[in-house]
Write a protein that holds these residues in place. Structure first.
Motif, PDB file in Angstrom:
ATOM      1  N   ARG A   1       0.994  -1.151   0.393  1.00  0.00           N
ATOM      2  CA  ARG A   1      -0.338  -0.134   0.104  1.00  0.00           C
ATOM      3  C   ARG A   1       0.844   1.602  -0.510  1.00  0.00           C
ATOM      4  NH1 ARG A   1      -4.132  -3.033   3.681  1.00  0.00           N
ATOM      5  NH2 ARG A   1      -1.897  -2.483   5.381  1.00  0.00           N
ATOM      6  N   GLN A   2       1.969   1.317   0.763  1.00  0.00           N
ATOM      7  CA  GLN A   2       2.787   2.454   0.576  1.00  0.00           C
ATOM      8  C   GLN A   2       3.780   2.861  -0.252  1.00  0.00           C
ATOM      9  OE1 GLN A   2       5.467   2.182   4.077  1.00  0.00           O
ATOM     10  NE2 GLN A   2       7.401   4.437   3.173  1.00  0.00           N
ATOM     11  N   ARG A   3       3.831   1.537  -1.395  1.00  0.00           N
ATOM     12  CA  ARG A   3       4.791   2.102  -2.535  1.00  0.00           C
ATOM     13  C   ARG A   3       3.444   2.004  -3.288  1.00  0.00           C
ATOM     14  NH1 ARG A   3       9.426   0.156  -3.432  1.00  0.00           N
ATOM     15  NH2 ARG A   3      10.745  -1.886  -1.619  1.00  0.00           N
ATOM     16  N   ARG A   4       2.442   2.087  -3.732  1.00  0.00           N
ATOM     17  CA  ARG A   4       1.523   2.425  -4.254  1.00  0.00           C
ATOM     18  C   ARG A   4       0.850   3.478  -4.418  1.00  0.00           C
ATOM     19  NH1 ARG A   4      -0.218   1.157  -8.443  1.00  0.00           N
ATOM     20  NH2 ARG A   4      -2.567   1.082  -7.855  1.00  0.00           N
ATOM     21  N   ALA A   5       0.735   4.424  -3.335  1.00  0.00           N
ATOM     22  CA  ALA A   5       0.666   5.898  -2.711  1.00  0.00           C
ATOM     23  C   ALA A   5       1.608   6.365  -3.074  1.00  0.00           C
ATOM     24  CB  ALA A   5       0.287   5.541  -1.664  1.00  0.00           C
ATOM     25  N   GLU A   6       3.095   5.576  -2.864  1.00  0.00           N
ATOM     26  CA  GLU A   6       3.812   7.028  -2.704  1.00  0.00           C
ATOM     27  C   GLU A   6       4.626   7.082  -4.263  1.00  0.00           C
ATOM     28  OE1 GLU A   6       7.337   5.334  -0.586  1.00  0.00           O
ATOM     29  OE2 GLU A   6       6.162   6.599   1.192  1.00  0.00           O
ATOM     30  N   LEU A   7       4.079   5.860  -5.720  1.00  0.00           N
ATOM     31  CA  LEU A   7       4.420   6.240  -6.774  1.00  0.00           C
ATOM     32  C   LEU A   7       3.387   7.607  -7.403  1.00  0.00           C
ATOM     33  CD1 LEU A   7       6.176   3.619  -8.064  1.00  0.00           C
ATOM     34  CD2 LEU A   7       3.549   2.692  -9.007  1.00  0.00           C
ATOM     35  N   ARG A   8       4.251   7.773  -9.064  1.00  0.00           N
ATOM     36  CA  ARG A   8       3.935   9.245  -9.046  1.00  0.00           C
ATOM     37  C   ARG A   8       4.497   8.707 -10.960  1.00  0.00           C
ATOM     38  NH1 ARG A   8       1.387   9.035  -5.477  1.00  0.00           N
ATOM     39  NH2 ARG A   8       1.314  11.019  -4.576  1.00  0.00           N
ATOM     40  N   ASP A   9       3.415   8.248 -11.553  1.00  0.00           N
ATOM     41  CA  ASP A   9       3.876   8.428 -13.340  1.00  0.00           C
ATOM     42  C   ASP A   9       4.547   7.125 -13.389  1.00  0.00           C
ATOM     43  OD1 ASP A   9       2.648  11.278 -14.249  1.00  0.00           O
ATOM     44  OD2 ASP A   9       4.536  12.423 -13.009  1.00  0.00           O
ATOM     45  N   ARG A  10       4.308   6.158 -12.721  1.00  0.00           N
ATOM     46  CA  ARG A  10       4.784   5.108 -13.319  1.00  0.00           C
ATOM     47  C   ARG A  10       4.015   3.620 -13.091  1.00  0.00           C
ATOM     48  NH1 ARG A  10      10.588   3.694 -12.524  1.00  0.00           N
ATOM     49  NH2 ARG A  10      11.812   5.376 -12.267  1.00  0.00           N
ATOM     50  N   GLN A  11       4.170   2.350 -14.169  1.00  0.00           N
ATOM     51  CA  GLN A  11       2.629   2.237 -13.943  1.00  0.00           C
ATOM     52  C   GLN A  11       3.703   0.797 -13.155  1.00  0.00           C
ATOM     53  OE1 GLN A  11       1.302   0.823 -18.022  1.00  0.00           O
ATOM     54  NE2 GLN A  11       2.333   3.127 -18.932  1.00  0.00           N
ATOM     55  N   SER A  12       2.204  -0.553 -12.805  1.00  0.00           N
ATOM     56  CA  SER A  12       2.476  -1.757 -12.090  1.00  0.00           C
ATOM     57  C   SER A  12       1.559  -2.604 -12.885  1.00  0.00           C
ATOM     58  CB  SER A  12       1.849  -1.644 -10.596  1.00  0.00           C
ATOM     59  OG  SER A  12       2.579  -0.343 -10.096  1.00  0.00           O
ATOM     60  N   TRP A  13       2.070  -4.099 -13.098  1.00  0.00           N
ATOM     61  CA  TRP A  13       1.682  -5.456 -13.619  1.00  0.00           C
ATOM     62  C   TRP A  13       1.636  -6.128 -12.375  1.00  0.00           C
ATOM     63  CZ3 TRP A  13       0.839  -4.417 -18.680  1.00  0.00           C
ATOM     64  CH2 TRP A  13       1.529  -3.356 -19.004  1.00  0.00           C
ATOM     65  N   LYS A  14       0.678  -7.398 -12.780  1.00  0.00           N
ATOM     66  CA  LYS A  14      -0.283  -8.006 -12.134  1.00  0.00           C
ATOM     67  C   LYS A  14       0.106  -9.295 -13.023  1.00  0.00           C
ATOM     68  CE  LYS A  14      -2.905  -9.619  -7.992  1.00  0.00           C
ATOM     69  NZ  LYS A  14      -3.520  -9.511  -6.762  1.00  0.00           N
ATOM     70  N   PHE A  15       0.064 -10.184 -12.533  1.00  0.00           N
ATOM     71  CA  PHE A  15       0.421 -11.692 -13.042  1.00  0.00           C
ATOM     72  C   PHE A  15      -0.249 -12.719 -12.272  1.00  0.00           C
ATOM     73  CE2 PHE A  15       1.872 -16.137 -14.690  1.00  0.00           C
ATOM     74  CZ  PHE A  15       1.612 -16.542 -15.523  1.00  0.00           C
ATOM     75  N   GLU A  16      -1.133 -13.311 -12.512  1.00  0.00           N
ATOM     76  CA  GLU A  16      -2.157 -13.992 -12.013  1.00  0.00           C
ATOM     77  C   GLU A  16      -2.637 -15.454 -12.881  1.00  0.00           C
ATOM     78  OE1 GLU A  16      -5.251 -11.646  -9.403  1.00  0.00           O
ATOM     79  OE2 GLU A  16      -5.562 -10.985 -12.024  1.00  0.00           O
ATOM     80  N   ARG A  17      -2.131 -16.763 -11.435  1.00  0.00           N
ATOM     81  CA  ARG A  17      -2.336 -18.080 -12.273  1.00  0.00           C
ATOM     82  C   ARG A  17      -3.111 -18.534 -11.622  1.00  0.00           C
ATOM     83  NH1 ARG A  17      -3.210 -21.318 -15.124  1.00  0.00           N
ATOM     84  NH2 ARG A  17      -1.937 -22.694 -15.727  1.00  0.00           N
ATOM     85  N   GLN A  18      -3.363 -18.975 -10.641  1.00  0.00           N
ATOM     86  CA  GLN A  18      -3.938 -19.620 -10.049  1.00  0.00           C
ATOM     87  C   GLN A  18      -5.457 -20.316  -9.843  1.00  0.00           C
ATOM     88  OE1 GLN A  18      -1.041 -19.895  -5.847  1.00  0.00           O
ATOM     89  NE2 GLN A  18      -3.061 -20.882  -5.498  1.00  0.00           N
ATOM     90  N   GLN A  19      -5.872 -21.094 -10.048  1.00  0.00           N
ATOM     91  CA  GLN A  19      -7.619 -21.099 -10.353  1.00  0.00           C
ATOM     92  C   GLN A  19      -8.048 -21.211  -9.340  1.00  0.00           C
ATOM     93  OE1 GLN A  19      -8.138 -20.840 -13.980  1.00  0.00           O
ATOM     94  NE2 GLN A  19      -6.041 -19.837 -13.617  1.00  0.00           N
ATOM     95  N   GLU A  20      -8.009 -21.368  -8.161  1.00  0.00           N
ATOM     96  CA  GLU A  20      -8.187 -21.885  -6.543  1.00  0.00           C
ATOM     97  C   GLU A  20      -7.486 -21.018  -5.493  1.00  0.00           C
ATOM     98  OE1 GLU A  20     -10.819 -23.527  -6.610  1.00  0.00           O
ATOM     99  OE2 GLU A  20     -11.121 -25.618  -7.913  1.00  0.00           O
ATOM    100  N   PHE A  21      -8.632 -20.137  -4.600  1.00  0.00           N
ATOM    101  CA  PHE A  21      -8.298 -19.441  -3.417  1.00  0.00           C
ATOM    102  C   PHE A  21      -9.043 -19.750  -2.666  1.00  0.00           C
ATOM    103  CE2 PHE A  21      -5.726 -17.533  -6.993  1.00  0.00           C
ATOM    104  CZ  PHE A  21      -4.563 -17.189  -6.962  1.00  0.00           C
ATOM    105  N   GLU A  22      -8.707 -19.294  -1.846  1.00  0.00           N
ATOM    106  CA  GLU A  22      -9.600 -18.546  -0.227  1.00  0.00           C
ATOM    107  C   GLU A  22      -9.691 -17.407   0.048  1.00  0.00           C
ATOM    108  OE1 GLU A  22     -12.235 -20.508   0.841  1.00  0.00           O
ATOM    109  OE2 GLU A  22     -12.027 -22.540  -0.309  1.00  0.00           O
ATOM    110  N   GLU A  23     -10.697 -16.650  -0.059  1.00  0.00           N
ATOM    111  CA  GLU A  23     -11.298 -15.301   0.200  1.00  0.00           C
ATOM    112  C   GLU A  23     -11.977 -15.168   1.843  1.00  0.00           C
ATOM    113  OE1 GLU A  23      -9.761 -12.456  -1.546  1.00  0.00           O
ATOM    114  OE2 GLU A  23      -9.192 -14.323  -3.610  1.00  0.00           O
ATOM    115  N   LEU A  24     -10.640 -13.869   2.410  1.00  0.00           N
ATOM    116  CA  LEU A  24     -11.530 -13.157   3.571  1.00  0.00           C
ATOM    117  C   LEU A  24     -12.052 -12.376   3.162  1.00  0.00           C
ATOM    118  CD1 LEU A  24      -8.265 -13.585   5.871  1.00  0.00           C
ATOM    119  CD2 LEU A  24     -10.890 -14.948   5.317  1.00  0.00           C
ATOM    120  N   ASP A  25     -13.293 -12.176   2.649  1.00  0.00           N
ATOM    121  CA  ASP A  25     -14.253 -11.012   2.050  1.00  0.00           C
ATOM    122  C   ASP A  25     -15.504 -11.967   2.236  1.00  0.00           C
ATOM    123  OD1 ASP A  25     -14.587  -9.678  -0.884  1.00  0.00           O
ATOM    124  OD2 ASP A  25     -16.385 -10.743  -0.836  1.00  0.00           O
TER     125      ASP A  25
END
Length: 211
Positions: A27-51
């Motif tokens: 959260r801190q890195r994302r909040a401090e970031l400016r004019d830079r992109q971020s990238w996420k690769f999601e592979r697994q097909q099964e998770f458990e969520e606290l949602d």
């Protein structure tokens, strides 16, 4: 497309972050970031969520689960607005295998709400990975602003359990280029959802697992 060796994440070069520390640092890195992109690769097909939505789905209440996902739309709109103001777009590439697991069908509904709010999400099939997975699935990875790479870690039950942080510049660059390449050939999440998900009957709810 790189070969698998170029994407290896040597454990000895990374620092293990427990869940609380990972979330705080991310959260801190994302909040401090400016004019830079971020990238996420999601592979697994099964998770458990606290949602809340996931837990409602696990109780067999599919429509209520989707309603709760829809209630998150305003928060996603605000997050997209912040990213636009800061020039910090966050791109996600979601590998999707068919037939869909119950988790994946639920997650694609969640991602649809996010995509409708303006988040940048695309879908690829395992075929897009070519021969990269002959020795096993690729890890889940997030690259933040081209500066740091996190290999996301999960428990055996499928709950988020922190990450391993890597700061090697060349490794981070290779992974960012790889995810960017997949993003460019991927299908927009909303297009995929309408073609392959929207018509599906509600999935069977999985049994929730202990944390």
């Amino acid at each position: 497309m790189p070969d698998r060796s170029a994407l290896e994440l040597p454990v000895g070069q990374g620092e293990r972050l427990p869940l609380v520390a990972y979330r705080r640092e991310f959260r801190q890195r994302r909040a401090e970031l400016r004019d830079r992109q971020s990238w996420k690769f999601e592979r697994q097909q099964e998770f458990e969520e606290l949602d809340d939505s996931w837990e409602v789905f696990c109780r067999g209440q599919w429509e209520d689960s989707l309603r709760l996902l829809g209630e998150e739309r305003e928060a996603h709109l605000e997050a997209v607005q912040r990213d636009q103001e800061r020039g910090t777009a966050f791109h996600r590439v979601r590998v999707v295998e068919e037939p869909l697991t119950p988790y994946m069908q639920w997650e694609l509904h969640a991602l649809r709400v996010q995509s409708e709010a303006g988040k940048k999400i695309r879908v690829v099939t395992p075929a897009a990975l070519g021969a990269l997975e002959t020795i096993g699935p690729l890890p889940e990875v997030v690259v933040v602003g081209g500066q740091v790479l996190y290999q996301v870690v999960y428990t055996e039950a499928g709950f988020l359990d922190g990450a391993i942080r890597f700061t090697d510049a060349e490794l981070t660059k290779r992974w960012e280029s790889f995810i960017r390449e997949l993003y460019e050939v991927g299908e927009d999440l909303l297009s995929y959802f309408e073609r392959r998900v929207a018509h599906l009957s509600p999935p069977q709810p999985p049994q929730p697992k202990a944390v």
